[in-house]
Design an enzyme around this catalytic site. Structure first.
Site, PDB file in Angstrom:
ATOM      1  N   SER A 157      -9.093  -1.652  10.935  1.00  0.00           N
ATOM      2  CA  SER A 157      -9.138  -0.594   9.930  1.00  0.00           C
ATOM      3  C   SER A 157      -9.759   0.674  10.484  1.00  0.00           C
ATOM      4  O   SER A 157      -9.223   1.769  10.302  1.00  0.00           O
ATOM      5  CB  SER A 157      -9.956  -1.047   8.714  1.00  0.00           C
ATOM      6  OG  SER A 157      -9.241  -2.004   7.998  1.00  0.00           O
ATOM      7  N   ARG A 210     -10.154 -10.302   6.472  1.00  0.00           N
ATOM      8  CA  ARG A 210     -10.230  -9.097   5.642  1.00  0.00           C
ATOM      9  C   ARG A 210     -10.804  -9.443   4.285  1.00  0.00           C
ATOM     10  O   ARG A 210     -10.109  -9.442   3.277  1.00  0.00           O
ATOM     11  CB  ARG A 210      -8.860  -8.469   5.536  1.00  0.00           C
ATOM     12  CG  ARG A 210      -8.545  -7.743   6.807  1.00  0.00           C
ATOM     13  CD  ARG A 210      -7.257  -7.050   6.703  1.00  0.00           C
ATOM     14  NE  ARG A 210      -7.323  -5.779   7.384  1.00  0.00           N
ATOM     15  CZ  ARG A 210      -6.298  -4.963   7.472  1.00  0.00           C
ATOM     16  NH1 ARG A 210      -5.164  -5.255   6.895  1.00  0.00           N
ATOM     17  NH2 ARG A 210      -6.415  -3.841   8.117  1.00  0.00           N
ATOM     18  N   GLN A 237     -15.640  -6.076   5.787  1.00  0.00           N
ATOM     19  CA  GLN A 237     -14.970  -4.769   5.897  1.00  0.00           C
ATOM     20  C   GLN A 237     -15.645  -3.869   6.926  1.00  0.00           C
ATOM     21  O   GLN A 237     -14.990  -3.145   7.664  1.00  0.00           O
ATOM     22  CB  GLN A 237     -14.985  -4.071   4.541  1.00  0.00           C
ATOM     23  CG  GLN A 237     -13.904  -4.576   3.626  1.00  0.00           C
ATOM     24  CD  GLN A 237     -13.809  -3.761   2.353  1.00  0.00           C
ATOM     25  OE1 GLN A 237     -14.228  -2.624   2.303  1.00  0.00           O
ATOM     26  NE2 GLN A 237     -13.277  -4.369   1.315  1.00  0.00           N
ATOM     27  N   ASP A 255     -14.382  -4.476  10.433  1.00  0.00           N
ATOM     28  CA  ASP A 255     -12.928  -4.496  10.610  1.00  0.00           C
ATOM     29  C   ASP A 255     -12.487  -3.416  11.603  1.00  0.00           C
ATOM     30  O   ASP A 255     -12.265  -2.263  11.246  1.00  0.00           O
ATOM     31  CB  ASP A 255     -12.274  -4.299   9.232  1.00  0.00           C
ATOM     32  CG  ASP A 255     -10.768  -4.410   9.269  1.00  0.00           C
ATOM     33  OD1 ASP A 255     -10.182  -4.453  10.366  1.00  0.00           O
ATOM     34  OD2 ASP A 255     -10.159  -4.443   8.182  1.00  0.00           O
TER      35      ASP A 255
HETATM   36  P1  NAD Z   1       0.269  -2.632   8.040  1.00  0.00           P
HETATM   37  O1  NAD Z   1      -0.391  -2.012   9.224  1.00  0.00           O
HETATM   38  O2  NAD Z   1       0.618  -4.066   8.087  1.00  0.00           O
HETATM   39  O3  NAD Z   1       1.604  -1.815   7.687  1.00  0.00           O
HETATM   40  C1  NAD Z   1       1.581  -0.422   7.478  1.00  0.00           C
HETATM   41  C2  NAD Z   1       2.389  -0.064   6.254  1.00  0.00           C
HETATM   42  O4  NAD Z   1       3.791  -0.180   6.540  1.00  0.00           O
HETATM   43  C3  NAD Z   1       2.154  -0.952   5.040  1.00  0.00           C
HETATM   44  O5  NAD Z   1       1.725  -0.132   3.964  1.00  0.00           O
HETATM   45  C4  NAD Z   1       3.506  -1.578   4.774  1.00  0.00           C
HETATM   46  O6  NAD Z   1       3.746  -1.800   3.401  1.00  0.00           O
HETATM   47  C5  NAD Z   1       4.433  -0.538   5.341  1.00  0.00           C
HETATM   48  N1  NAD Z   1       5.821  -0.972   5.624  1.00  0.00           N
HETATM   49  C6  NAD Z   1       6.261  -2.156   6.102  1.00  0.00           C
HETATM   50  N2  NAD Z   1       7.605  -2.149   6.207  1.00  0.00           N
HETATM   51  C7  NAD Z   1       8.037  -0.932   5.808  1.00  0.00           C
HETATM   52  C8  NAD Z   1       9.305  -0.310   5.697  1.00  0.00           C
HETATM   53  N3  NAD Z   1      10.434  -0.936   5.997  1.00  0.00           N
HETATM   54  N4  NAD Z   1       9.361   0.958   5.229  1.00  0.00           N
HETATM   55  C9  NAD Z   1       8.234   1.619   4.895  1.00  0.00           C
HETATM   56  N5  NAD Z   1       6.999   1.087   4.981  1.00  0.00           N
HETATM   57  C10 NAD Z   1       6.892  -0.177   5.427  1.00  0.00           C
HETATM   58  O7  NAD Z   1      -0.584  -2.357   6.755  1.00  0.00           O
HETATM   59  P2  NAD Z   1      -2.129  -2.060   6.616  1.00  0.00           P
HETATM   60  O8  NAD Z   1      -2.395  -0.660   6.963  1.00  0.00           O
HETATM   61  O9  NAD Z   1      -2.860  -3.119   7.326  1.00  0.00           O
HETATM   62  O10 NAD Z   1      -2.335  -2.222   5.063  1.00  0.00           O
HETATM   63  C11 NAD Z   1      -1.611  -3.164   4.317  1.00  0.00           C
HETATM   64  C12 NAD Z   1      -2.370  -3.525   3.072  1.00  0.00           C
HETATM   65  O11 NAD Z   1      -3.585  -4.175   3.419  1.00  0.00           O
HETATM   66  C13 NAD Z   1      -2.729  -2.352   2.222  1.00  0.00           C
HETATM   67  O12 NAD Z   1      -2.461  -2.710   0.906  1.00  0.00           O
HETATM   68  C14 NAD Z   1      -4.204  -2.201   2.435  1.00  0.00           C
HETATM   69  O13 NAD Z   1      -4.842  -1.666   1.319  1.00  0.00           O
HETATM   70  C15 NAD Z   1      -4.634  -3.615   2.677  1.00  0.00           C
HETATM   71  N6  NAD Z   1      -5.893  -3.724   3.462  1.00  0.00           N
HETATM   72  C16 NAD Z   1      -6.824  -4.624   3.080  1.00  0.00           C
HETATM   73  C17 NAD Z   1      -8.028  -4.709   3.760  1.00  0.00           C
HETATM   74  C18 NAD Z   1      -9.094  -5.687   3.366  1.00  0.00           C
HETATM   75  O14 NAD Z   1      -8.851  -6.536   2.574  1.00  0.00           O
HETATM   76  N7  NAD Z   1     -10.287  -5.573   3.911  1.00  0.00           N
HETATM   77  C19 NAD Z   1      -8.268  -3.903   4.841  1.00  0.00           C
HETATM   78  C20 NAD Z   1      -7.278  -3.015   5.222  1.00  0.00           C
HETATM   79  C21 NAD Z   1      -6.082  -2.944   4.526  1.00  0.00           C
END
Ligand code: NAD
Length: 488
Positions: A133, A122, A127, A130
């Protein structure tokens, strides 16, 4: 350079790994593309459209694969299904290697180079590749659409001559990529939306979409490594449960998306909480594939408990196949562009490229990915190794990796003015089709550029489960397609 696009064999898989748009571009890169007959049917792309884009239609899998240098797929094909491809052919797709080590080993034995797109690091450069995503973004959208369809009432407030219909109350648990898109979608449909997450940073993003952020005082911030959540302590879990119990009873629609890298999905909604909801309410559990956030979820099925519908689809992106295929195919195309020499119009793989190292599972007859016990000398794991995966930090990037740019979309979403974010809830453009692209305001290239300057920890696209074994639910979902009430 022959590229084969297979019709998916996994029952219920409706996506396809190429579209007429990407076929035309691949041909422009010097490829000969053969698409298996009927490969796009479930994504509403017929053979004629592929042919018009320049593809040859393969009447059988064997004819499609014969002499192929690259095989594009959504799900991992069995090694036996790949007979006839050239030695070393690239097999590119969502290969789901964890818990399927034997199948990966068979791919190595078959002499193909298996490339798992969900291992894409990531980082800013990747991106556009991905797949997690792009698919999570659509899944978040689709979760709300499915909820609205199962909900016996209107979503928006309606003032009619016969009286007023109150707006539905929707609650989104987990405001990552899928959750933010779910919030934006529910808002577009007119629901009054609230959301929770354990990462404090998510609060600003939730609010920028016009939803109310709910978080307990006892839980200041459970951000883990690389922008992901960490597992909560027992006390934190209890505080969160108390908060949720009070809030959920007043909700009509609940969408759960909470995940913790390397762990089974946290259990957030108990049976008692479900029973506190009004009959007619709907819950969509997007974490169903990882065991579910809801105690009563049955992965792959839709059930009703005391009048509350609980939807546990495990392939929600597959429920919106045309868009899912479009974005998935673009993800693959973007990666392929890095593997092809545009002047020579031939494959020119830089095996030292971090994207290649992170995603290649098998090569020259062996399993080479370090996470699967391989020993590619310099390869950096895209996702944590099994031993490390016990910890919440399992999803973090290779230890030696330098901080990479923060996802464009995440920052843009976080910075978005509330009105703009709520209004501009259209799907992301391909250039910012990152997981974070669920955040509507985030989809502009300009935003992507500006955010690229801000460092944040690099994140792998896929994390290894806590144990070498997958959660039972995931295994079941992966192997046994839900035929009836479940996934298509
Ligand atoms: P994920 O699929 O791992 O989890 C989904 C969400 O569940 C997250 O926001 C997490 O904080 C939340 N969560 C975990 N435990 C919880 C609980 N007990 N109660 C409520 N919520 C809870 O997450 P994701 O969608 O992959 O995204 C996570 C982070 O990664 C975000 O900050 C996103 O911006 C970032 N991200 C970065 C990139 C990149 O660098 N290219 C790409 C996609 C996402």
């Amino acid at each position: 350079m022959k590229i084969a696009v297979l019709r998916e064999r996994f029952v219920g898989e409706s996506r396809v790994a190429a579209t007429p748009e990407t076929v035309a571009k691949l041909i422009g890169l010097g490829a000969e593309v053969v698409v298996e007959k009927g490969a796009g049917t479930l994504s509403r792309i017929d053979d004629a459209q592929f042919a018009e884009a320049g593809a040859t239609i393969g009447s059988t899998a064997a004819a499609t694969l014969k002499g192929a240098d690259i095989v594009l797929c959504v799900r991992r094909p069995e090694a036996a299904e790949l007979k006839g491809v050239n030695t070393g052919a690239l097999v590119i797709g969502a290969l789901d290697p964890y818990g399927n080590e034997a199948a990966v080993g068979a791919l190595a034995q078959a002499g193909v180079t298996a490339i798992a797109m969900e291992f894409m690091p990531r980082i800013t450069r990747a991106q556009v590749m991905d797949i997690l995503s792009s698919q999570a973004n659509l899944a978040g959208y689709q979760a709300v659409i499915e909820a609205a369809a199962a909900f016996g009432r209107a979503m928006p407030m309606m003032m009619t001559a016969a009286g007023t219909v109150r707006p539905a109350k929707a609650f989104v648990m987990g405001a990552g990529v899928a959750g933010l898109q779910a919030i934006a979608t529910a808002r577009r449909l007119g629901a009054v939306v609230s959301a929770t997450d354990v990462r404090a940073a998510a609060g600003e993003q939730v609010e920028s979409l016009g939803a109310k952020f709910i978080m307990t005082e006892a839980l200041k911030d459970a951000s883990g490594t690389g922008g992901y959540a960490r597992e909560l302590t027992k006390d934190e879990q209890a505080a969160q449960a108390e908060l949720v119990a009070g809030h959920i009873a007043k909700q009509d629609i609940v969408v759960t998306t909470a995940l913790i890298p390397g762990r089974p999905a946290p259990r957030l909604v108990t049976k008692a909480m479900v029973e506190s909801m009004t009959p007619g309410s709907v819950i969509v559990d997007l974490a169903a594939e990882r065991g579910g956030n809801v105690e009563l979820t049955q992965p792959g099925k839709t059930i009703e408990h005391r009048g509350v519908t609980i939807i546990g689809h495990t392939n929600l992106a597959g429920h919106i196949p045309t868009s899912a295929s479009q974005l998935y195919a673009r993800n693959l195309l973007a990666f392929l562009e890095t593997l092809i020499d545009k002047a020579d119009k031939a494959l020119a793989i830089d095996w030292e490229d971090e994207l290649v190292k992170a995603t290649v599972l098998t090569r020259d007859g062996a399993v080479v990915h370090p996470n699967l016990g391989g020993s590619a000398p310099a390869a950096k794991p895209a996702a944590a190794k099994p031993a490390a995966a016990k910890k919440p930090a399992a999803k973090k990037a290779a230890p030696a990796k330098k901080p990479a740019a923060k996802p464009a979309a995440a920052k843009a979403a976080a910075n978005a003015a509330p009105a703009k974010a709520a209004a501009n809830a259209a799907p992301a453009k391909p250039a910012s089709t990152s997981k974070a692209a669920a955040k509507p305001a985030a989809s502009k290239p300009a935003a992507a550029k500006s955010s690229a300057a801000k460092p944040a920890a690099a994140k792998p696209a896929a994390a290894k489960p806590a144990t070498a074994k997958k959660p039972a639910a995931k295994k079941a979902a992966a192997r046994k397609p839900a035929a009836k009430s479940g996934d298509k």
